[in-house]
Enzyme design. Structure first.
Site, PDB file in Angstrom:
ATOM      1  N   GLU A  30       0.910  -1.282   0.024  1.00  0.00           N
ATOM      2  CA  GLU A  30       0.010  -0.197   0.004  1.00  0.00           C
ATOM      3  C   GLU A  30       0.783   1.270   0.166  1.00  0.00           C
ATOM      4  O   GLU A  30       2.011   1.277   0.155  1.00  0.00           O
ATOM      5  CB  GLU A  30      -0.776  -0.064   0.938  1.00  0.00           C
ATOM      6  N   LYS A  92      -5.551  11.000   1.007  1.00  0.00           N
ATOM      7  CA  LYS A  92      -5.474   9.533   1.513  1.00  0.00           C
ATOM      8  C   LYS A  92      -6.982   8.908   0.679  1.00  0.00           C
ATOM      9  O   LYS A  92      -7.939   9.562   0.718  1.00  0.00           O
ATOM     10  CB  LYS A  92      -5.526   9.536   2.957  1.00  0.00           C
ATOM     11  N   VAL A 112      -5.459   0.365   2.904  1.00  0.00           N
ATOM     12  CA  VAL A 112      -5.617  -1.040   2.805  1.00  0.00           C
ATOM     13  C   VAL A 112      -6.842  -1.502   1.918  1.00  0.00           C
ATOM     14  O   VAL A 112      -6.531  -2.151   1.016  1.00  0.00           O
ATOM     15  CB  VAL A 112      -5.921  -1.690   4.301  1.00  0.00           C
ATOM     16  N   ASP A 144     -16.929   5.142  14.156  1.00  0.00           N
ATOM     17  CA  ASP A 144     -15.764   5.454  13.320  1.00  0.00           C
ATOM     18  C   ASP A 144     -15.347   4.000  13.199  1.00  0.00           C
ATOM     19  O   ASP A 144     -14.637   3.402  14.151  1.00  0.00           O
ATOM     20  CB  ASP A 144     -14.897   6.298  14.004  1.00  0.00           C
ATOM     21  N   SER A 146     -13.385   1.494  10.492  1.00  0.00           N
ATOM     22  CA  SER A 146     -12.564   1.748   9.144  1.00  0.00           C
ATOM     23  C   SER A 146     -13.302   1.043   7.849  1.00  0.00           C
ATOM     24  O   SER A 146     -13.899  -0.224   7.935  1.00  0.00           O
ATOM     25  CB  SER A 146     -11.287   1.223   9.012  1.00  0.00           C
ATOM     26  N   ALA A 147     -13.160   1.462   6.722  1.00  0.00           N
ATOM     27  CA  ALA A 147     -13.574   0.860   5.413  1.00  0.00           C
ATOM     28  C   ALA A 147     -12.836  -0.283   5.132  1.00  0.00           C
ATOM     29  O   ALA A 147     -13.256  -1.225   4.476  1.00  0.00           O
ATOM     30  CB  ALA A 147     -13.629   1.892   4.397  1.00  0.00           C
ATOM     31  N   ASP A 148     -11.592  -0.451   5.644  1.00  0.00           N
ATOM     32  CA  ASP A 148     -10.990  -1.708   5.619  1.00  0.00           C
ATOM     33  C   ASP A 148     -11.796  -2.999   5.885  1.00  0.00           C
ATOM     34  O   ASP A 148     -11.298  -4.011   5.170  1.00  0.00           O
ATOM     35  CB  ASP A 148      -9.545  -1.784   6.619  1.00  0.00           C
ATOM     36  N   LYS A 165      -3.426  -1.794  15.981  1.00  0.00           N
ATOM     37  CA  LYS A 165      -2.879  -1.245  16.866  1.00  0.00           C
ATOM     38  C   LYS A 165      -4.124  -0.963  17.975  1.00  0.00           C
ATOM     39  O   LYS A 165      -5.195  -1.040  17.626  1.00  0.00           O
ATOM     40  CB  LYS A 165      -2.662   0.371  16.597  1.00  0.00           C
TER      41      LYS A 165
HETATM   42  N1  PSU Z   1      -2.514   1.459  10.568  1.00  0.00           N
HETATM   43  C1  PSU Z   1      -1.243   1.545  10.806  1.00  0.00           C
HETATM   44  N2  PSU Z   1      -0.598   2.055   9.853  1.00  0.00           N
HETATM   45  C2  PSU Z   1      -1.400   2.649   8.618  1.00  0.00           C
HETATM   46  C3  PSU Z   1      -2.969   2.473   8.672  1.00  0.00           C
HETATM   47  C4  PSU Z   1      -3.392   1.842   9.696  1.00  0.00           C
HETATM   48  O1  PSU Z   1      -0.712   1.022  11.754  1.00  0.00           O
HETATM   49  O2  PSU Z   1      -0.735   3.344   7.850  1.00  0.00           O
HETATM   50  C5  PSU Z   1      -3.096   3.318   7.322  1.00  0.00           C
HETATM   51  C6  PSU Z   1      -3.789   2.054   6.442  1.00  0.00           C
HETATM   52  O3  PSU Z   1      -3.485   2.655   5.062  1.00  0.00           O
HETATM   53  C7  PSU Z   1      -5.144   1.821   6.574  1.00  0.00           C
HETATM   54  C8  PSU Z   1      -5.617   3.179   7.062  1.00  0.00           C
HETATM   55  O4  PSU Z   1      -5.707   1.203   5.511  1.00  0.00           O
HETATM   56  O5  PSU Z   1      -4.658   3.942   7.769  1.00  0.00           O
HETATM   57  C9  PSU Z   1      -7.026   3.164   7.745  1.00  0.00           C
HETATM   58  O6  PSU Z   1      -7.380   4.526   7.881  1.00  0.00           O
HETATM   59  P1  PSU Z   1      -9.051   4.619   8.523  1.00  0.00           P
HETATM   60  O7  PSU Z   1      -8.817   4.252   9.786  1.00  0.00           O
HETATM   61  O8  PSU Z   1      -9.242   6.170   8.453  1.00  0.00           O
HETATM   62  O9  PSU Z   1      -9.671   3.738   7.686  1.00  0.00           O
HETATM   63 MN    MN Z   2     -12.336   6.341  10.394  1.00  0.00          MN
END
Ligand code: PSU
Ligand code: MN
Length: 310
Positions: A30, A92, A112, A144, A146-148, A165
């Protein structure tokens, strides 16, 4: 595969395209981790080392980003350097951002989520990274999530990571993945790793013994047309793991500041990553880099095993 390769919004490097057409192993990587996850120049150095490690293990790296309106699979060194230097100025790019970035010819750092999308479009089955997004602490109020997690539920790519984390609610993240039918597999461990530490107190669904085991599991899912991907959670090598109380107290401090500053939406995760790195005086960055290297190596071995399967 040909029809997707003809997609006007997809650009696959000749090296990656050739490897895929010859059923040779390819590992997707990524770019949000480069632009938003680590400071320059460590981010570029790490990204290039990750590619080298994948090659040393006999696979082809495919770092993915949106470049001038194209989902680009297999970045050049110059493109990696460009994204690393621009840092937070690169938008992003999650799933909801793609249509705008593509239609306007913009750049984007793939999370991701969007790296999985690009990998699947190109025909890549394995993707190695650091940590995934998940259900944030307090999500019962903020929503909140994540879309992941949704992407893992619908796109057929195996994601090798070091867990998530504890900026996230690990328990709720695992519940969400269970609901969505995403297998959470521990690489040679029964416990869900928590990124900086091998321990989280939560169990994975199944322990995976070796790359062949991972490949057979994913092949079975693909053969049945079961929608979605898989998470292969690979613990940080113990010699690089951080002290649990030390890292958690810093995570708590970062979360507190994030709330006080009223940071919202897609800015939350990059803010927390940066804050934790600063609070730990770079120690967490070193751990972060080492776990990514470890995931790259395992990702390459799984990609090789998958090529032997299929
Ligand atoms: N967690 C990490 N390092 C990262 C990310 C998450 O420890 O770099 C990044 C990844 O690209 C992940 C994104 O897909 O943050 C998730 O962001 P959000 O929580 O806004 O969905
Ligand atoms: Mn988010």
């Amino acid at each position: 595969m040909n029809s997707t390769l003809n997609n006007a919004y997809l650009s696959v490097s000749p090296e990656v395209q050739q490897a895929l057409s010859e059923n040779r192993p390819v590992v997707a990587l990524e770019s949000t981790i480069i632009s938003h996850g680590m400071p320059y120049p460590k981010n570029v150095e790490t990204a290039l080392n990750v590619e080298r490690i994948i090659r040393e293990h006999g696979a082809v790296p495919a770092t993915i980003a949106v470049i001038q309106g194209k989902i680009t699979v297999g970045l050049t060194k110059d493109q990696i350097e460009y994204l690393g230097k621009k840092g937070l100025d690169v938008p992003k790019a999650s799933r909801r951002d793609l249509p705008v970035l593509l239609s306007r010819g913009m750049d984007g750092a793939t999370t991701v989520t969007t790296t999985m999308i690009g990998a699947a479009m190109a025909g890549i089955r394995v993707f190695a990274t650091g940590g995934i997004g998940g259900v944030h602490r307090g999500a019962e109020v903020t929503m909140d999530i994540s879309a992941d997690l949704e992407e893992l539920a619908q796109t057929p790519v195996m994601v090798v990571c070091a867990g998530c984390k504890s900026i996230l609610d690990i328990g709720l993240t695992l519940e969400y993945l269970e609901t969505k039918g995403v297998p959470v597999l521990g690489y040679q461990t029964e416990e869900m790793p928590a990124f900086y530490t091998t321990h989280s107190g939560f169990k994975v669904d199944y322990k995976i013994e070796d790359p062949e085991d991972a490949a057979r599991t994913f092949a079975a899912k693909l053969a049945c047309g079961l929608k979605g991907g898989m998470l292969l959670a690979n613990p940080i090598p113990p010699q690089y793991a951080m002290d649990l109380d030390y890292i958690n107290s810093n995570i708590d401090a970062a979360l507190k500041e994030c709330n006080e500053l009223g940071i919202r939406g897609k800015k939350i995760t990059p803010f927390l990553l940066d804050k934790i790195q600063k609070l730990t005086g770079g120690k967490s960055l070193e751990a972060n880099i080492q776990l990514v290297y470890n995931n790259a190596a395992v990702g390459a071995e799984v990609a090789k095993a998958l090529c032997r399967e299929a």
